[in-house]
Design an enzyme around this catalytic site. Structure first.
Site, PDB file in Angstrom:
ATOM      1  N   GLU A 176     -16.539  18.596 -24.880  1.00 12.98           N
ATOM      2  CA  GLU A 176     -15.545  19.530 -25.406  1.00 12.98           C
ATOM      3  C   GLU A 176     -14.336  19.616 -24.472  1.00 12.98           C
ATOM      4  O   GLU A 176     -13.190  19.662 -24.934  1.00 12.98           O
ATOM      5  CB  GLU A 176     -16.182  20.896 -25.619  1.00 12.98           C
ATOM      6  CG  GLU A 176     -17.232  20.880 -26.720  1.00 12.98           C
ATOM      7  CD  GLU A 176     -17.938  22.212 -26.888  1.00 12.98           C
ATOM      8  OE1 GLU A 176     -17.448  23.043 -27.673  1.00 12.98           O
ATOM      9  OE2 GLU A 176     -18.962  22.418 -26.210  1.00 12.98           O
ATOM     10  N   GLU A 235     -26.701  20.074 -27.871  1.00 11.63           N
ATOM     11  CA  GLU A 235     -27.014  21.496 -27.894  1.00 11.63           C
ATOM     12  C   GLU A 235     -28.123  21.849 -28.888  1.00 11.63           C
ATOM     13  O   GLU A 235     -29.000  22.664 -28.581  1.00 11.63           O
ATOM     14  CB  GLU A 235     -25.754  22.316 -28.215  1.00 11.63           C
ATOM     15  CG  GLU A 235     -24.805  22.480 -27.051  1.00 11.63           C
ATOM     16  CD  GLU A 235     -23.779  21.361 -26.948  1.00 11.63           C
ATOM     17  OE1 GLU A 235     -22.779  21.545 -26.263  1.00 11.63           O
ATOM     18  OE2 GLU A 235     -24.008  20.290 -27.551  1.00 11.63           O
TER      19      GLU A 235
END
Length: 223
Positions: A117, A137
């Site tokens: 990210e 995740e």
């Protein structure tokens, strides 16, 4: 290297190029709260320096630029502290996106989760030939809720969905084909590839380049 704080080291050259190195974050440059805050503070300080013409974001270890968020720390969080952690990582990504000059991600080894990210928030992504990328995740029981929203703009909804929902990793040639990275360097050539991009940026008028970056950000926000 000048240490702006324990987690943020800076190297400068006479051309106005700065390398920000994420320090003291383990062999995979993992983002815990202290690291997140230190790197953000460093970026915010550097953003005030008008003479910086390009910023290279790097990890101290050649194993990774950023290996991801600190899963061990996250496992101990309650709702309030989790919100604080997520807000901190969001603010770090926004500090990268909002940096007034061009930002280049130098990407050896692994780039996972929150690290990807942060990389997505950079203007350019230069990867080593053996780099690996992923969004793991969901495998550890949490969704990607921060700047994973940048991924569809880079690689399209289908490929972003595949990364986010399968938690499978991809290699550097796949990342290049998808548009996740801009350049894959040959073996041993990562710094030369970064320098090639830096050199191209230095041929541009500094203020025009900053204005162009601001315009592109405005275009991205258009609906």
């Amino acid at each position: 290297m000048q240490m702006l704080n324990p987690f943020c080291g800076v190297d400068r050259d006479p051309r106005g190029v700065v390398r920000l190195t994420i320090c003291n974050a383990g062999s995979l440059n993992i983002l815990g709260s202290a690291v997140i805050n230190g790197v953000r503070e460093g970026l915010e300080a550097l953003a005030t320096e008008r003479h910086i013409r390009a910023l290279v974001l790097a990890g101290e270890s050649e194993k990774s630029m950023i290996g991801g968020a600190d899963i061990k720390e996250m496992a101990r969080l309650d709702q309030a502290s989790a919100e604080t952690f997520i807000t901190g990582l969001r603010d770090l990504c926004e500090a990268v996106r909002g940096f007034p000059g061009p930002v280049i991600a130098r990407m050896p080894g692994w780039c996972l989760g929150g690290g990807l990210e942060v990389a997505a928030a950079c203007d350019f992504r230069i990867a080593a030939h053996d780099a690996k990328f992923g969004m793991p995740e969901v495998k550890v029981g949490i969704p990607s809720v921060i700047h994973a929203a940048l991924l569809p703009r880079l690689i399209g909804w289908g490929r972003a969905r595949w990364l986010l929902m399968t938690a499978e990793n991809i290699d550097a040639p796949t990342a290049l084909a998808w548009g996740l990275v801009d350049v894959v360097a040959p073996q041993g050539g990562l710094d030369a590839a970064v320098e090639k991009t830096v050199s191209a940026l230095l041929e541009c008028a500094p203020e025009a380049l900053r204005t162009q970056k601001a315009l592109i950000k405005q275009w991205k926000n258009c609906r």
